[in-house]
Design an enzyme around this catalytic site. Structure first.
Site, short mmCIF file in Angstrom:
data_model
loop_
_atom_site.label_atom_id
_atom_site.label_comp_id
_atom_site.label_asym_id
_atom_site.label_seq_id
_atom_site.Cartn_x
_atom_site.Cartn_y
_atom_site.Cartn_z
N GLU A 57 -51.05 8.98 49.32
CA GLU A 57 -52.48 9.00 48.79
C GLU A 57 -53.56 8.69 49.83
O GLU A 57 -54.52 9.16 49.73
CB GLU A 57 -52.38 8.21 47.27
CG GLU A 57 -51.57 8.75 46.29
CD GLU A 57 -51.93 10.05 45.96
OE1 GLU A 57 -52.77 10.88 45.94
OE2 GLU A 57 -50.54 10.95 45.79
N ASP B 281 -48.88 20.23 47.23
CA ASP B 281 -49.81 20.42 48.10
C ASP B 281 -49.72 21.56 49.00
O ASP B 281 -50.59 22.41 49.41
CB ASP B 281 -49.75 19.12 49.05
CG ASP B 281 -50.00 17.96 48.44
OD1 ASP B 281 -50.89 17.98 47.50
OD2 ASP B 281 -49.56 16.96 48.91
#
EC number: 3.4.24.-
Length: 704
Positions: free
Chosen positions: A513, A593
């Site tokens: 993250e 992603d």
């Protein structure tokens, strides 16, 4: 055989030298008596001494002998139940004597000798019953009322039951063998009650049909009706003579342009002379178009509350029913009611249920929905017209509606109810905060900026979730923390606070993250970081929130640089894993992603014209909806060579984004470590705290 004169039941008579002795039955007797002539006839048929009887000179003489008695009353003997009634047998006392010298003796037979071949038990098979009848072993039968079962009485007074099949010859067989036939009258054989019972069911049936048809004529179409068979063709709309929706335009926020359009419709109804004096015609229909949750139905309720005219409301799905033709019938009934109450408003919610384009040709046969929309088109602007009736309709699928429904004269106006902007969201938040204890630290402006793209329904749900969280935490008012937690719960799902996460996994998620946030913060013209969290939510192990630009969302225009930055930010997590843990220890956490990156890159090449080799050409057109009369699937309008070029261009864009992300992370590796360590300690870092890591000013925006 010797007889005793003292026994009154033993009588003798001499006739031409023959002696007839009538012996009394065995002691097991019943009180019911039969005439002696009947006994003589029955027993004579089954006598084992038939040959001997034939040896008499004359059967007529024997009959005269049997019926010659000076005392007829003495010829009645008791009929036994068990053993059977006595029979007449003729025995020759001396074969050497002449015929007139023979003695004829009538004695009671041995019961076991005559009934030994009868079936055992009280339930006989039908074949056993017929065999016994033909042998003369059945004395009488009694049929049930429906003729399916009979009860027989054998010659030995035994009773049995037989299930009777459909045999048309049974009655003839019984009559030929001298069997007494009777039919049971049933229990409680009261003729009056039987008559009433026979009439009761038809009366109830006719009464029920009469009630149903009466209900169909004035049932569910009216107030309090139960409906009936004829009610299928009646409209299910809810009618309000004086609308009491409890909603006015003051309760509608964030849709100022739509309110302005609808306020004009209300003014048409209240002051029609102002418009007709100038030659203007009142619009016949107004279509509310917008995404789900933007307040289309709420606006219609507000129009009903403001206009003060009769209001009919229904859903388009209520028109189509099980039976063919019901939809068109309900449309006619709805407009007949509306015309009788004109001027009035008819609101049809989710009109795309019946207003879809015609002529798809998928189902074959006659489409019930086509009949319904044809009737709707006729009622709105047909030969007769519908003056004084304004139709409001709502849909979130204007692209599927039939063009004839959207033309002027039917839906004259189309009011777009779009997602609210920042100012509209602030107003909506204030409306949905009424009646709630809101803390002083709540800033509606900040909440509105954190909720781009939220509709009115989303914001209402946000405030409701915040109130639930405050009650769960036993607080007296809703603070900004509850609103923030409710927002994250809506976007990403509830927190998994009880999930056991190892230190190794927590460290991996923190660096992943942190990679997203670091690349996003240093990309020019990209959305600012709002919050970073490594608390598991839903299917995600961690989340990075970005605050998208309000202007970009409203316009829907995205530059090429923004899309390239978006791909680089999405790849930042995988790049951070590779840099920190090595190529051999990367995980599957970046699967979503990669899907996002591939989708953006392919759209840039195929739709947006951002590829030099493909140029300003759109390839691979989207397929149409076959249920809207469009093509079943998209046609491939490019060659295999072009497909190879498209794939190469997509791969090149993704590779370029990967290089940019890796360059930022390797350059700012210190900030990456600081942010990851902060996430491991606190699990959640907001945007301001994250940006404080750049105070030294050493980090610079990436320039390609």
């Amino acid at each position: 055989m010797a007889t005793t004169s003292s026994n009154p039941l033993l009588l003798s008579s001499n006739f031409l030298g023959s002696q007839i002795i009538i012996s009394a039955p065995t002691p097991k007797t019943t009180t019911k008596s039969l005439p002696f002539s009947v006994i003589s006839r029955k027993r004579y048929q089954i006598s084992q001494s038939e040959k001997l009887m034939k040896s008499l000179p004359s059967q007529a003489a024997l009959a005269a002998l049997l019926f010659s008695s000076s005392s007829p009353q003495a010829l009645a003997v008791n009929e036994p139940v068990q053993p059977p009634a006595p029979t007449i047998t003729a025995e020759a006392q001396s074969p050497n004597l002449s015929t007139f010298g023979q003695n004829v003796l009538m004695t009671a037979p041995n019961p076991q000798a005559q009934s030994s071949d009868l079936p055992d038990g009280t339930q006989w098979r039908y074949s056993e019953f017929l065999n016994a009848v033909k042998k003369g072993k059945v004395e009488r039968v009694k049929f049930s009322k429906d003729g399916s079962v009979l009860q027989l009485t054998a010659v030995d007074n035994r009773r049995a039951t037989v299930i009777v099949p459909n045999d048309p010859d049974l009655i003839d067989i019984l009559a030929m063998n001298g069997v007494d036939i009777s039919v049971s009258e049933g229990e409680g054989g009261n003729g009056l009650f039987d008559f009433i019972g026979n009439l009761l069911f038809p009366l109830l049936a006719f009464g029920g049909l009469f009630y149903l048809f009466r209900g169909g004529q004035g049932g569910a179409g009216g107030p309090g009706g139960l409906g009936g068979p004829m009610d299928f063709g009646r409209s299910k709309s809810k009618f309000q003579e004086v609308p009491e929706t409890g909603v006015t335009f003051g309760d509608v926020a964030g849709a100022d342009q739509a309110k302005l359009e609808l306020q004009e419709v209300v003014d048409f109804l209240k002051n029609p002379d102002k418009y007709t004096a100038l030659g203007a015609k009142i619009p016949k229909g107004c279509l509310l178009v917008g995404p789900p949750g933007t307040g289309k139905t709420l606006l219609a309720r507000a129009v009903a509350g403001e206009a003060g005219v009769p209001f009919f409301s229904c859903a388009a799905s209520e028109f189509v029913e099980l039976f063919v033709g019901v939809g068109a019938s309900r449309v006619r009934d709805l407009f007949e009611k509306a015309k009788s109450k004109a001027p009035c408003i008819v609101f049809i919610d989710e009109i795309d249920a019946v207003g879809r384009q015609r002529g798809a040709g998928m189902g074959g046969g006659n489409d019930e929905r086509e009949q319904t929309i044809n009737q709707l088109l006729t009622e709105m602007d047909g030969f007769s017209g519908n003056s004084g009736v304004i139709v409001l309709a709502a849909t979130n699928r204007p692209d599927v509606l039939d063009s004839a429904l959207l033309r002027p004269g039917r839906f004259d106006r189309q009011v777009t109810v779009d997602r609210p902007d920042v100012a509209g969201r602030v107003q909506i938040l204030k409306v949905h905060s009424r009646g709630k204890a809101i803390g002083k630290d709540v800033d509606y402006e900040k909440v509105a900026r954190r909720t781009p793209g939220f509709t009115g329904a989303d914001l209402q749900n946000l405030m409701n979730e915040a109130a639930i969280l405050a009650a769960r935490r036993e607080l007296k008012e809703i603070s900004k923390d509850e609103i923030s937690d409710a927002l994250e719960r809506i976007i990403a799902g509830p927190e998994k606070k009880n999930a056991v996460v190892s230190e190794e996994k927590k460290r991996l998620v923190a660096y992943h993250e942190a990679g997203h946030a670091l690349v996003g913060a240093l990309m020019p013209e990209y959305d600012p970081v709002a919050k970073i969290s490594i608390i598991p939510r839903g299917q995600a192990g961690g989340l990075t929130f970005f605050a998208p630009s309000e202007e970009r969302l409203e316009s829907g225009l995205y530059s090429r640089s923004y899309l390239e930055n978006q791909m680089a930010v999405a790849l930042g997590g995988r790049v951070a894993e590779e840099v920190i843990f090595g190529d051999e220890n990367v995980t599957t956490g970046a699967s979503n992603d990669f899907m996002q990156v591939s989708r953006v890159a392919r759209q840039m090449v195929e739709r947006f014209g951002f590829s030099k080799k493909i140029g300003q050409v759109a390839v691979g057109g989207a397929g149409g909806n076959p249920f809207l009369g469009q093509s079943m699937s998209s046609q491939k309008d490019y060659s295999m060579a072009t497909a190879d070029v498209v794939d190469a261009e997509v791969r090149e864009l993704v590779e370029k984004a990967y290089v940019r992300a890796k360059e930022i992370i390797t350059t700012q590796i210190d900030i990456l470590h600081k942010l990851a360590q902060l996430l491991i300690e606190k699990e959640t870092v907001d945007g301001e705290e994250f940006m404080s890591l750049f105070i030294d000013g050493q980090a610079e925006l990436y320039v390609s």
